[in-house]
Design an enzyme around this catalytic site. Structure first.
Site, PDB file in Angstrom:
ATOM      1  CB  SER A  25      20.549 -10.136 -15.938  1.00 60.29           C
ATOM      2  OG  SER A  25      21.780 -10.673 -15.736  1.00 60.29           O
TER       3      SER A  25
ATOM      4  CE1 TYR B 299      23.154  -5.066 -15.840  1.00 54.37           C
ATOM      5  CE2 TYR B 299      23.293  -7.410 -14.788  1.00 54.37           C
ATOM      6  CZ  TYR B 299      22.989  -6.597 -15.768  1.00 54.37           C
ATOM      7  OH  TYR B 299      22.698  -7.063 -17.222  1.00 54.37           O
TER       8      TYR B 299
END
Ligand code: NAD
Length: 269
Positions: free
Chosen positions: A154, A167
């Protein structure tokens, strides 16, 4: 006709019943790969079957496979079953991932462990089984590599993200795991890279683009002024998995419309 880039190769795509995993599955199948469309729980079976149906309707080959990537026994079984059915695994798209957001002081240990368990430990478990199979088989003529792994990271492997510490930590972890194993196994002709998507329209971030107002806010973060689509990531995955990317190893390919270009500085900061 020119040979397709992934003709005859066997690909496992984790978390493939929706979003980016589904998009990657379809693009890999178009490029000639046989695709294992992984899903985690019985409730996701119908969606995984819809992905397979879509692939079959265009002449591609795919099956569904239920496996929770955070569970060692299930991951081992998935790789064993795929090798038994198809002979080997050539490509792993380590894609399964999720969010459990919370302010840091309110984040529970369960929320922390859950996200790390799927996003980081899940990628470790799948990569380990894939590499064991690549080492067993070696280069087999279908590709210049003995095997390829693409970790779905990401932009948050580099952009800190308040309210999402679990995350961001998982994706930062994926980045250094990916580089470390790429270094370790490059001499064995195994290529391991990551894709770092920016904002791609999928169920994981539906809240970020579901209304005109949310979309406007989101576009401020994207110099290219459009939200990404799963095909943007699927096409990058095909390239990274193909021999066109044979000299690309241990790198993160940002597919983010410029999100990592400090958009706050766009009009002179
Ligand atoms: P998504 O929610 O559509 O897909 C995630 C998939 O992972 C789902 O199909 C889900 O069933 C599966 N999954 C969850 N837990 C699992 C488990 N234990 N075992 C197997 N599968 C499991 O969201 P997405 O946007 O397609 O996300 C895919 C990947 O891309 C994730 O790793 C995510 O972090 C990453 N990503 C997405 C974006 C984005 O903007 N959409 C941006 C950056 C990174």
């Amino acid at each position: 006709m020119e040979k397709r880039k992934l003709e005859g190769q066997i690909a496992i795509v984790t978390g493939a019943s929706s979003g980016i995993g589904a998009g990657c599955s379809k693009e890999l199948a178009k490029a000639g790969a046989t695709v294992v469309v992984n899903y985690p729980v019985p409730g996701a079976k119908a969606m995984a079957e819809a992905v397979v149906k879509d692939i079959n309707s265009t002449g591609g080959v795919a099956i569904t496979y239920k496996c929770d990537v955070s569970r060692e026994d299930e991951v081992k079984q998935m790789f064993a079953d795929v090798v038994e059915q198809f002979g080997t695994v050539d490509i792993l798209i380590n894609n399964a991932g999720l969010q459990k957001d919370a302010k840091f002081t309110e984040m529970t240990l369960d929320q922390w462990n859950f996200v790390i368990g799927v996003n980081l430990t899940g990628q470790f478990l799948c990569a380990r089984e894939a590499i064991k199979e690549f080492l067993r088989r070696g280069v087999n003529g279908k590709s210049k590599s003995a095997g390829k792994i693409i970790c779905m990271s990401s932009v948050h492997e580099v952009i800190p993200w308040a309210g999402h510490a679990n995350y961001a930590a998982s994706k930062g972890g994926v980045m250094l795991m990916m580089k470390t194993i790429a270094q370790e196994f490059a001499p064995k002709r195994i290529r391991i890279n990551s894709i770092a998507p920016g904002a791609i329209a999928t169920p994981i971030n539906h809240d970020a683009w579901d209304t005109a107002e949310h979309l406007q806010q989101l576009l401020k973060l994207i110099p290219q002024k459009r939200v990404g689509q799963v095909e943007d990531i699927g096409r990058a995955a095909v390239w990274l998995a193909s021999d066109d990317a044979d000299y690309v190893n241990g790198t993160t390919l940002f597919v983010d419309g410029g999100m990592t270009l400090y958009p706050g500085f766009e009009d002179n900061g």
